[in-house]
Scaffold this motif. Structure first.
Motif, PDB file in Angstrom:
ATOM      1  N   ASP A 141      49.282  26.229  35.934  1.00 30.78           N
ATOM      2  CA  ASP A 141      50.626  26.452  36.474  1.00 30.78           C
ATOM      3  C   ASP A 141      50.722  27.863  37.072  1.00 30.78           C
ATOM      4  O   ASP A 141      50.746  28.859  36.347  1.00 30.78           O
ATOM      5  CB  ASP A 141      51.658  26.283  35.364  1.00 30.78           C
ATOM      6  CG  ASP A 141      53.090  26.336  35.886  1.00 30.78           C
ATOM      7  OD1 ASP A 141      53.289  26.779  37.036  1.00 30.78           O
ATOM      8  OD2 ASP A 141      53.997  25.945  35.131  1.00 30.78           O
ATOM      9  N   CYS A 142      50.794  27.938  38.403  1.00 32.07           N
ATOM     10  CA  CYS A 142      50.872  29.242  39.083  1.00 32.07           C
ATOM     11  C   CYS A 142      52.121  30.029  38.677  1.00 32.07           C
ATOM     12  O   CYS A 142      52.080  31.246  38.500  1.00 32.07           O
ATOM     13  CB  CYS A 142      50.866  29.053  40.591  1.00 32.07           C
ATOM     14  SG  CYS A 142      49.251  28.660  41.284  1.00 32.07           S
ATOM     15  N   HIS A 143      53.235  29.331  38.536  1.00 31.43           N
ATOM     16  CA  HIS A 143      54.483  30.016  38.201  1.00 31.43           C
ATOM     17  C   HIS A 143      54.407  30.639  36.813  1.00 31.43           C
ATOM     18  O   HIS A 143      54.877  31.760  36.600  1.00 31.43           O
ATOM     19  CB  HIS A 143      55.651  29.024  38.273  1.00 31.43           C
ATOM     20  CG  HIS A 143      55.883  28.476  39.648  1.00 31.43           C
ATOM     21  ND1 HIS A 143      56.343  29.239  40.693  1.00 31.43           N
ATOM     22  CD2 HIS A 143      55.702  27.223  40.148  1.00 31.43           C
ATOM     23  CE1 HIS A 143      56.447  28.498  41.777  1.00 31.43           C
ATOM     24  NE2 HIS A 143      56.066  27.267  41.476  1.00 31.43           N
ATOM     25  N   ALA A 144      53.813  29.929  35.863  1.00 30.47           N
ATOM     26  CA  ALA A 144      53.688  30.457  34.505  1.00 30.47           C
ATOM     27  C   ALA A 144      52.767  31.677  34.477  1.00 30.47           C
ATOM     28  O   ALA A 144      53.036  32.665  33.783  1.00 30.47           O
ATOM     29  CB  ALA A 144      53.164  29.370  33.565  1.00 30.47           C
ATOM     30  N   VAL A 145      51.685  31.614  35.237  1.00 25.47           N
ATOM     31  CA  VAL A 145      50.752  32.747  35.296  1.00 25.47           C
ATOM     32  C   VAL A 145      51.446  33.965  35.914  1.00 25.47           C
ATOM     33  O   VAL A 145      51.332  35.082  35.420  1.00 25.47           O
ATOM     34  CB  VAL A 145      49.492  32.379  36.106  1.00 25.47           C
ATOM     35  CG1 VAL A 145      48.637  33.620  36.358  1.00 25.47           C
ATOM     36  CG2 VAL A 145      48.684  31.320  35.360  1.00 25.47           C
ATOM     37  N   ARG A 146      52.173  33.725  36.998  1.00 25.50           N
ATOM     38  CA  ARG A 146      52.882  34.827  37.643  1.00 25.50           C
ATOM     39  C   ARG A 146      53.887  35.464  36.681  1.00 25.50           C
ATOM     40  O   ARG A 146      53.981  36.694  36.583  1.00 25.50           O
ATOM     41  CB  ARG A 146      53.606  34.322  38.880  1.00 25.50           C
ATOM     42  CG  ARG A 146      54.262  35.446  39.700  1.00 25.50           C
ATOM     43  CD  ARG A 146      55.301  34.895  40.654  1.00 25.50           C
ATOM     44  NE  ARG A 146      56.413  34.324  39.921  1.00 25.50           N
ATOM     45  CZ  ARG A 146      57.037  33.189  40.233  1.00 25.50           C
ATOM     46  NH1 ARG A 146      56.611  32.478  41.258  1.00 25.50           N
ATOM     47  NH2 ARG A 146      58.046  32.757  39.519  1.00 25.50           N
ATOM     48  N   ALA A 147      54.629  34.658  35.959  1.00 18.04           N
ATOM     49  CA  ALA A 147      55.610  35.183  35.008  1.00 18.04           C
ATOM     50  C   ALA A 147      54.920  35.999  33.921  1.00 18.04           C
ATOM     51  O   ALA A 147      55.432  37.045  33.490  1.00 18.04           O
ATOM     52  CB  ALA A 147      56.404  34.035  34.396  1.00 18.04           C
ATOM     53  N   ASP A 148      53.767  35.532  33.467  1.00 21.12           N
ATOM     54  CA  ASP A 148      53.008  36.263  32.440  1.00 21.12           C
ATOM     55  C   ASP A 148      52.555  37.625  32.968  1.00 21.12           C
ATOM     56  O   ASP A 148      52.669  38.651  32.276  1.00 21.12           O
ATOM     57  CB  ASP A 148      51.799  35.437  32.007  1.00 21.12           C
ATOM     58  CG  ASP A 148      50.908  36.192  31.029  1.00 21.12           C
ATOM     59  OD1 ASP A 148      51.386  36.522  29.925  1.00 21.12           O
ATOM     60  OD2 ASP A 148      49.733  36.463  31.383  1.00 21.12           O
ATOM     61  N   LEU A 149      52.058  37.658  34.205  1.00 21.43           N
ATOM     62  CA  LEU A 149      51.592  38.920  34.785  1.00 21.43           C
ATOM     63  C   LEU A 149      52.749  39.891  35.003  1.00 21.43           C
ATOM     64  O   LEU A 149      52.616  41.104  34.784  1.00 21.43           O
ATOM     65  CB  LEU A 149      50.872  38.659  36.109  1.00 21.43           C
ATOM     66  CG  LEU A 149      49.589  37.823  36.026  1.00 21.43           C
ATOM     67  CD1 LEU A 149      48.963  37.687  37.408  1.00 21.43           C
ATOM     68  CD2 LEU A 149      48.594  38.436  35.047  1.00 21.43           C
ATOM     69  N   GLU A 150      53.881  39.377  35.431  1.00 27.24           N
ATOM     70  CA  GLU A 150      55.055  40.238  35.606  1.00 27.24           C
ATOM     71  C   GLU A 150      55.488  40.851  34.279  1.00 27.24           C
ATOM     72  O   GLU A 150      55.894  42.020  34.214  1.00 27.24           O
ATOM     73  CB  GLU A 150      56.203  39.444  36.212  1.00 27.24           C
ATOM     74  CG  GLU A 150      55.981  39.083  37.679  1.00 27.24           C
ATOM     75  CD  GLU A 150      57.027  38.115  38.199  1.00 27.24           C
ATOM     76  OE1 GLU A 150      57.783  37.577  37.376  1.00 27.24           O
ATOM     77  OE2 GLU A 150      57.076  37.911  39.433  1.00 27.24           O
ATOM     78  N   CYS A 151      55.388  40.060  33.224  1.00 26.65           N
ATOM     79  CA  CYS A 151      55.744  40.546  31.890  1.00 26.65           C
ATOM     80  C   CYS A 151      54.795  41.665  31.457  1.00 26.65           C
ATOM     81  O   CYS A 151      55.220  42.686  30.908  1.00 26.65           O
ATOM     82  CB  CYS A 151      55.714  39.392  30.896  1.00 26.65           C
ATOM     83  SG  CYS A 151      56.261  39.840  29.224  1.00 26.65           S
ATOM     84  N   VAL A 152      53.498  41.489  31.709  1.00 30.55           N
ATOM     85  CA  VAL A 152      52.504  42.520  31.375  1.00 30.55           C
ATOM     86  C   VAL A 152      52.803  43.810  32.133  1.00 30.55           C
ATOM     87  O   VAL A 152      52.788  44.906  31.563  1.00 30.55           O
ATOM     88  CB  VAL A 152      51.078  42.023  31.689  1.00 30.55           C
ATOM     89  CG1 VAL A 152      50.071  43.162  31.581  1.00 30.55           C
ATOM     90  CG2 VAL A 152      50.686  40.883  30.761  1.00 30.55           C
ATOM     91  N   LEU A 153      53.078  43.691  33.426  1.00 30.91           N
ATOM     92  CA  LEU A 153      53.353  44.877  34.238  1.00 30.91           C
ATOM     93  C   LEU A 153      54.612  45.607  33.768  1.00 30.91           C
ATOM     94  O   LEU A 153      54.648  46.839  33.711  1.00 30.91           O
ATOM     95  CB  LEU A 153      53.500  44.484  35.707  1.00 30.91           C
ATOM     96  CG  LEU A 153      52.210  44.068  36.416  1.00 30.91           C
ATOM     97  CD1 LEU A 153      52.524  43.443  37.781  1.00 30.91           C
ATOM     98  CD2 LEU A 153      51.282  45.263  36.596  1.00 30.91           C
ATOM     99  N   ALA A 154      55.633  44.849  33.407  1.00 32.07           N
ATOM    100  CA  ALA A 154      56.899  45.453  32.993  1.00 32.07           C
ATOM    101  C   ALA A 154      56.799  46.086  31.607  1.00 32.07           C
ATOM    102  O   ALA A 154      57.241  47.216  31.392  1.00 32.07           O
ATOM    103  CB  ALA A 154      58.010  44.412  33.021  1.00 32.07           C
ATOM    104  N   THR A 181      57.905  44.192  41.481  1.00 35.52           N
ATOM    105  CA  THR A 181      56.597  43.582  41.756  1.00 35.52           C
ATOM    106  C   THR A 181      56.693  42.514  42.841  1.00 35.52           C
ATOM    107  O   THR A 181      57.711  41.836  42.986  1.00 35.52           O
ATOM    108  CB  THR A 181      56.007  42.935  40.488  1.00 35.52           C
ATOM    109  OG1 THR A 181      56.910  41.922  40.015  1.00 35.52           O
ATOM    110  CG2 THR A 181      55.800  43.963  39.394  1.00 35.52           C
ATOM    111  N   THR A 182      55.602  42.368  43.564  1.00 36.09           N
ATOM    112  CA  THR A 182      55.452  41.277  44.522  1.00 36.09           C
ATOM    113  C   THR A 182      54.061  40.699  44.317  1.00 36.09           C
ATOM    114  O   THR A 182      53.057  41.350  44.643  1.00 36.09           O
ATOM    115  CB  THR A 182      55.596  41.760  45.972  1.00 36.09           C
ATOM    116  OG1 THR A 182      56.874  42.407  46.118  1.00 36.09           O
ATOM    117  CG2 THR A 182      55.509  40.593  46.936  1.00 36.09           C
ATOM    118  N   LEU A 183      53.991  39.503  43.744  1.00 35.03           N
ATOM    119  CA  LEU A 183      52.713  38.863  43.446  1.00 35.03           C
ATOM    120  C   LEU A 183      52.575  37.576  44.254  1.00 35.03           C
ATOM    121  O   LEU A 183      53.418  36.677  44.146  1.00 35.03           O
ATOM    122  CB  LEU A 183      52.601  38.544  41.945  1.00 35.03           C
ATOM    123  CG  LEU A 183      52.727  39.734  40.992  1.00 35.03           C
ATOM    124  CD1 LEU A 183      52.623  39.250  39.540  1.00 35.03           C
ATOM    125  CD2 LEU A 183      51.667  40.791  41.273  1.00 35.03           C
TER     126      LEU A 183
END
Length: 321
Positions: free
Chosen positions: A271-284, A292-294
């Motif tokens: 799931d691309c959306h779930a991965v993106r949300a996880d990465l945004e959480c790590v960055l924040a 962020t823009t991923l």
């Protein structure tokens, strides 16, 4: 699910606030400005009467202090304007322009004071030590008050930090001038006045160079101090289902507003959306980057057998485990 996903959350990073805090900062800066202007006028007159280059140099520095505060207030007003037209980030970087201008004025002023101090070391004028000491003592009190006021403002802003460095350097200058006045009063050694001015110059160069360096890093889109793009890239690539992170860019829009963008390849079937949300959480949470823009895509079968996904590299690639 389509293979291409791009996301920009539009949030500003921590420490980048306006509203009530900005209004409080403006009041504190305005109060410091009033103190400095009132004292500076008297110091120019006393410096001429006492034939003291140290007092006149302090007054000249206080003039740049006043100018730096005015510039900072103007920059804060401009930065508070919402994004519009071609200025999609608003005018946030006017604060960084203000900080850089403060740094440059410190360096230019230090060059002039060096010339004057060396000239007076060679041909020292008669200096009225008692008047210099009394004026410097009053200056210490004024600058302590101004330093306290500006120290209460948001020094996370490079704009306000630039003003603070001006005021602190001036405080040191008055201390050095007071010591010089005491030496002249007790010993008659007139060159102490010029020596004190050179000590102030060294402090001005240090503060000015730091402001120019820090503002220059922002203009050159360098990563904020303490954030290492390679380490962040590896941390993102090591997250579940991430195949590769490339085209990673980390920069500051303005003080306290870090930003990041990257192209992320996700394992097939995930799931691309779930991965993106996880990465945004790590960055924040781990790096305090919330702007962020991923761009997130599924990795193709072909990608798994070739070295590079994109035809042109825009930065290092970080492969997942």
């Amino acid at each position: 699910m389509p293979d291409g996903h791009a996301h920009g959350d539009g949030h500003t990073g921590p420490g980048h606030t306006h509203g009530v805090n900005a209004e409080s900062d403006k009041r504190l800066l305005s109060a410091a400005l009033a103190l400095i202007l009132a004292y500076m006028a008297g110091e120019v007159i006393l410096g001429v009467l006492a034939h003291s280059i140290a007092l006149i140099s302090d007054a000249a520095h206080m003039l740049t202090d006043a100018a730096s505060i005015v510039l900072a207030l103007v920059a804060m007003r401009l930065a508070a304007r919402p994004p519009r037209g071609g200025y999609t980030y608003g005018l946030n970087r006017t604060e960084i322009l203000s900080a850089q201008a403060n740094g440059i004025t410190l360096l230019l002023l230090s060059a002039w004071l060096t010339y004057e101090a060396v000239r007076r070391l060679i041909h020292p004028p008669e200096v009225t030590g008692g008047l210099v000491l009394a004026t410097a003592a009053a200056g210490v009190v004024i600058n302590l008050a101004a330093t306290w006021l500006i120290g209460r403002a948001n020094r996370g802003s490079l704009n306000i930090e630039g003003v603070f460095q001006h005021i602190v350097t001036d405080l040191y200058a008055f201390v050095a001038t007071g010591i010089a006045g005491l030496v002249v009063l007790l010993t008659g050694f007139a060159r102490a006045d010029a020596i004190a001015s050179l000590i102030v110059v060294a402090l001005m160069v240090k503060a000015g160079a730091g402001l120019v360096r820090d503002s220059g890093r922002i203009f050159l889109e360098a990563a904020p101090t303490g954030l290492v793009p390679d380490l962040i890239g590896r941390a993102l690539a090591d997250r579940p289902h991430v195949v590769e992170v490339h085209d990673l860019h980390i920069w500051q829009i303005t003080s306290g507003m870090p930003a990041a963008s990257a192209h992320v390849l996700v394992a097939l079937g995930e799931d691309c959306h779930a991965v993106r949300a996880d990465l945004e959480c790590v960055l924040a949470e781990d790096y305090r980057i919330s702007h962020t823009t991923l761009q997130v895509d599924h990795a193709s079968e072909q990608f798994l057998t070739i070295e590079r996904h994109c035809g042109e590299s825009h930065g290092p690639s970080h492969r997942g485990k």
